[in-house]
Every structure is written in structure tokens, then in C-alpha cells.
Design an enzyme around this catalytic site. Sequence first.
Site, short mmCIF file in Angstrom:
data_model
loop_
_atom_site.label_atom_id
_atom_site.label_comp_id
_atom_site.label_asym_id
_atom_site.label_seq_id
_atom_site.Cartn_x
_atom_site.Cartn_y
_atom_site.Cartn_z
N TYR A 27 12.80 48.88 3.04
CA TYR A 27 12.30 48.64 3.71
C TYR A 27 10.86 50.10 3.30
O TYR A 27 10.87 51.07 2.63
CB TYR A 27 13.07 49.70 5.34
CG TYR A 27 14.29 48.62 5.49
CD1 TYR A 27 13.68 47.23 5.82
CD2 TYR A 27 15.57 49.50 5.98
CE1 TYR A 27 14.95 46.39 6.13
CE2 TYR A 27 16.03 48.47 6.69
CZ TYR A 27 15.52 46.69 6.87
OH TYR A 27 16.53 46.56 7.56
N LEU A 32 17.75 44.78 20.46
CA LEU A 32 17.88 44.96 22.12
C LEU A 32 16.20 42.77 21.60
O LEU A 32 15.22 43.88 22.20
CB LEU A 32 16.54 46.30 21.60
CG LEU A 32 17.62 47.15 21.73
CD1 LEU A 32 16.93 48.36 22.59
CD2 LEU A 32 18.78 46.93 23.11
N ALA A 33 16.00 42.50 20.67
CA ALA A 33 15.36 41.83 20.79
C ALA A 33 13.85 42.49 19.63
O ALA A 33 13.03 41.89 20.52
CB ALA A 33 14.66 40.87 21.19
N SER A 93 18.24 43.85 15.31
CA SER A 93 17.35 43.64 16.66
C SER A 93 17.92 42.96 17.97
O SER A 93 17.93 42.24 18.65
CB SER A 93 15.97 42.22 16.37
OG SER A 93 15.22 42.67 15.33
N1 NAP Z 1 19.24 41.77 7.99
C1 NAP Z 1 17.59 41.57 8.13
O1 NAP Z 1 16.67 40.80 7.78
C2 NAP Z 1 17.28 42.62 9.27
C3 NAP Z 1 16.07 42.38 10.25
C4 NAP Z 1 15.74 43.46 10.59
C5 NAP Z 1 16.35 44.65 11.42
N2 NAP Z 1 16.95 44.92 11.02
C6 NAP Z 1 18.00 46.23 10.36
O2 NAP Z 1 18.13 46.28 12.35
C7 NAP Z 1 17.47 47.10 12.58
C8 NAP Z 1 17.68 47.50 14.47
O3 NAP Z 1 16.22 46.38 14.02
P1 NAP Z 1 15.12 46.77 15.70
O4 NAP Z 1 14.70 47.81 15.20
O5 NAP Z 1 14.53 45.16 15.66
O6 NAP Z 1 16.36 47.09 16.08
P2 NAP Z 1 15.94 46.63 18.01
O7 NAP Z 1 16.48 47.65 18.86
O8 NAP Z 1 16.09 45.25 19.03
O9 NAP Z 1 14.26 46.91 18.83
C9 NAP Z 1 13.53 48.34 18.32
C10 NAP Z 1 12.26 48.28 19.03
O10 NAP Z 1 12.42 48.12 20.24
C11 NAP Z 1 11.67 49.97 20.78
N3 NAP Z 1 12.96 50.13 21.76
C12 NAP Z 1 13.83 50.76 21.69
N4 NAP Z 1 14.33 50.74 22.96
C13 NAP Z 1 13.55 50.47 24.02
C14 NAP Z 1 12.96 51.03 25.17
N5 NAP Z 1 14.02 51.48 25.91
N6 NAP Z 1 12.27 50.56 25.65
C15 NAP Z 1 11.38 50.35 25.10
N7 NAP Z 1 11.67 50.07 23.67
C16 NAP Z 1 12.74 49.84 22.88
C17 NAP Z 1 11.73 50.07 20.09
O11 NAP Z 1 10.49 51.62 19.98
P3 NAP Z 1 10.37 53.12 19.64
O12 NAP Z 1 10.62 52.61 18.27
O13 NAP Z 1 9.52 53.29 20.34
O14 NAP Z 1 12.10 53.31 19.93
C18 NAP Z 1 11.70 49.51 18.48
O15 NAP Z 1 9.93 49.15 18.61
C19 NAP Z 1 16.36 47.58 12.02
O16 NAP Z 1 16.30 49.08 11.21
C20 NAP Z 1 17.50 47.12 10.12
O17 NAP Z 1 18.18 47.91 10.02
C21 NAP Z 1 17.79 44.16 8.97
#
Ligand code: NAP
Length: 300
Positions: A53, A212-213, A210
Site C-alpha cells: 500500500y 462503498l464501491a 471497497s
Molecule cells: N484485498 C484487496 O485486494 C483490496 C483491494 C482494495 C481495497 N482493499 C482494502 O479495503 C479498504 C477499503 O477500500 P476502499 O477505500 O476502496 O473503500 P470504499 O469505502 O469503497 O471507498 C473509499 C472511497 O469512498 C469515498 N467515500 C467514503 N465515504 C464517502 C461519502 N460519505 N461520500 C463520498 N465519498 C465517500 C472515500 O473518500 P474519502 O477518502 O474522501 O472519505 C474514498 O475515496 C482499503 O483501505 C484496503 O484496506 C483491499
Amino acid sequence: MEFHTINGDLRMSRLVHGYWRAHEWGLDAQGYLRLIEEVLASGIDTFDHAACYGGFVNEGQFGAALKLDKSLRRRMTIVSKCGISFPNAALPEMKSKHYDNSAAHIIWSAERSVRELGCEYLDLLLLHRPSPFLNPEEVAAAFDNLNERGLVRYFGVSNYTAQKLSMLQSYVKQPLATNQIEISPLHIEPFADGSVDYLLEKRMKPMAWSPLAGGKLFAADDERSRRVASALLEAGEAHGETRLDTLAYAWLLNHSSGIMPIVGSGKIERIRNAADALGIRFDDEAWIKVYAAALGHNVP
Ligand SMILES: NC(=O)c1ccc[n+]([C@@H]2O[C@H](COP(=O)([O-])OP(=O)(O)OC[C@H]3O[C@@H](n4cnc5c(N)ncnc54)[C@H](OP(=O)(O)O)[C@@H]3O)[C@@H](O)[C@H]2O)c1
């Protein structure tokens, strides 16, 4: 907060805080420390990392914060992942994008994660992505080595199909703890392709990345996202809940497989929105309405 107890004594909070995007948060060690304290105060005590990361730097930044308060480590469950290599500034010896699931790489990566995080041991180490070149006997040897040396307590996988998970388990002595896969109200395939069913069958709890996609749920210019968001908000009316993120987490948390959504935001208000989701119940009708909105048609 609710918790899962996995394989006897691996305690994981139902919501997990993820550090994939942490290099975008602009935090120094003090800022990280404040964030970690606030996350713990929200009830979330499980933290998701990966060696790669932030171009192999995010673990070190988290570790710098842990050094400022040594009491934090015993209050948390730390997850990390290994097996992805790509060119990056921190490790110039990595020359190309590839998966490396050799015993030597898994051991090297876990040792580095422990060092970078300054955490003495990982509670859970996942193979980040399935490698078509995987040698399961090497993986088993690496897991034994890390476990016997007290560097990793439990093991699991990420982005595995049910069949690959079953195959690996047949070689690995330790009961695999989880499969971390993409699941969200916009990514519903795991409910139909056997991934979630296999975890249910094995009494394993999925971690959802992800949830929240990746923020797409909030995209007003995408018709499918708007349809799913409306279905979630309609379900929220019965609870007086208008926060879309809270409702999306609740939809995942209510599934019988015990999904652990990984919160990807560094904003404490959004992390608290996630923790509040535990109070919201979806019945069959409300849950399926959101699923049908994602399908784009009624269930047959
Ligand atoms: N195993 C794997 O292959 C893999 C792959 C991807 C991710 N992951 C893990 O999963 C975790 C989460 O993934 P993700 O970050 O993609 O999760 P996510 O919650 O689906 O997406 C986060 C994104 O959504 C935005 N967001 C969140 N709340 C919001 C709201 N109320 N309004 C508007 N935008 C909003 C965030 O912006 P802000 O930052 O501005 O809040 C950020 O850009 C990662 O940190 C990692 O630990 C694992």
C-alpha cells in the site's frame, strides 16, 4: 461494536479500518496517532494493511504512529497482505509488476511488515491475490515458518475463488481465517458466484473491500449507482436513517455470512458513520430490494 472470534482467539471488529488510500490523507505521525485513537474510540479495533500500500510506504507511516504510543498495539488486531510486487521508489529492486508467492517472498514480506508496522507480530497475514504460478507446498512451508517464529498468528487469502481457497486449505495446516473479497451494494457477484456460499459452508467470515464501491455509490452521474443509492435510502426511511454510507455498511453487515466491511476513508466522521450501521436491521424484503436495484431488474 460487535466482534467475530475466529479460529478460537482471533478477535476482529465487524468493521475494519483500511489503509490502502492512507498516503492520500496527508497525515504526519501525530495525525496518524490521533486518527488511530479516534478509530479505536469508535469501537473499530482491526486495521487492514498490505505490504504494497502506498508504494510500500503506508505500513511504515502507521508504524511511526504506533511508536509514539506503545500501548496501542495491544488494543488492536493487525491484518496485512503479501505477494504483489511492482516498481516503486521505496524498493528499487522491484523491477516489474508480478505476483510472488514463493516461500522466500512471503517470509521476507511478513518480516518487513512486522518491522515497518513496529507491531512485533501480525494477527493475520493474507495472500493478496491468487497467483496462477502458486506452489501450495511453498505457501504451507512459509506459513509454518512464520507461525513457529511467532511472527504471524493466523493466515488467510484475498481475492480467491472458492475453488482456489479449498485447494490451498488442503495444503495448509492452519485453518485459513478469511477471504478478503470485493463486496458492496454495487458489487454483488460474490453472493451469486459461490464465493460467499463457500465461506458460509466453512463458517469463515468474509472481509469486504471497497464496501462503498470505492466511492462510486455516491456518483450522481451513474444511473445504476443512483438506483442502488435510492433503494438504500428508501430502506433507511423505516429507521429514520438518511446517511447513504451508513445504510450501505448496514446492508453488508446484515448478511448472514458475517461480512466485515473495510472502511476506506481517513475522515473520522465517515468512520463513525460506518460504526453507526451496526444498529440498523434489514429484513428480507428491504435487503432484496437493494439487491434487485443492483441487478437492474426484479428478482425472478
Ligand atoms: N484485498 C484487496 O485486494 C483490496 C483491494 C482494495 C481495497 N482493499 C482494502 O479495503 C479498504 C477499503 O477500500 P476502499 O477505500 O476502496 O473503500 P470504499 O469505502 O469503497 O471507498 C473509499 C472511497 O469512498 C469515498 N467515500 C467514503 N465515504 C464517502 C461519502 N460519505 N461520500 C463520498 N465519498 C465517500 C472515500 O473518500 P474519502 O477518502 O474522501 O472519505 C474514498 O475515496 C482499503 O483501505 C484496503 O484496506 C483491499
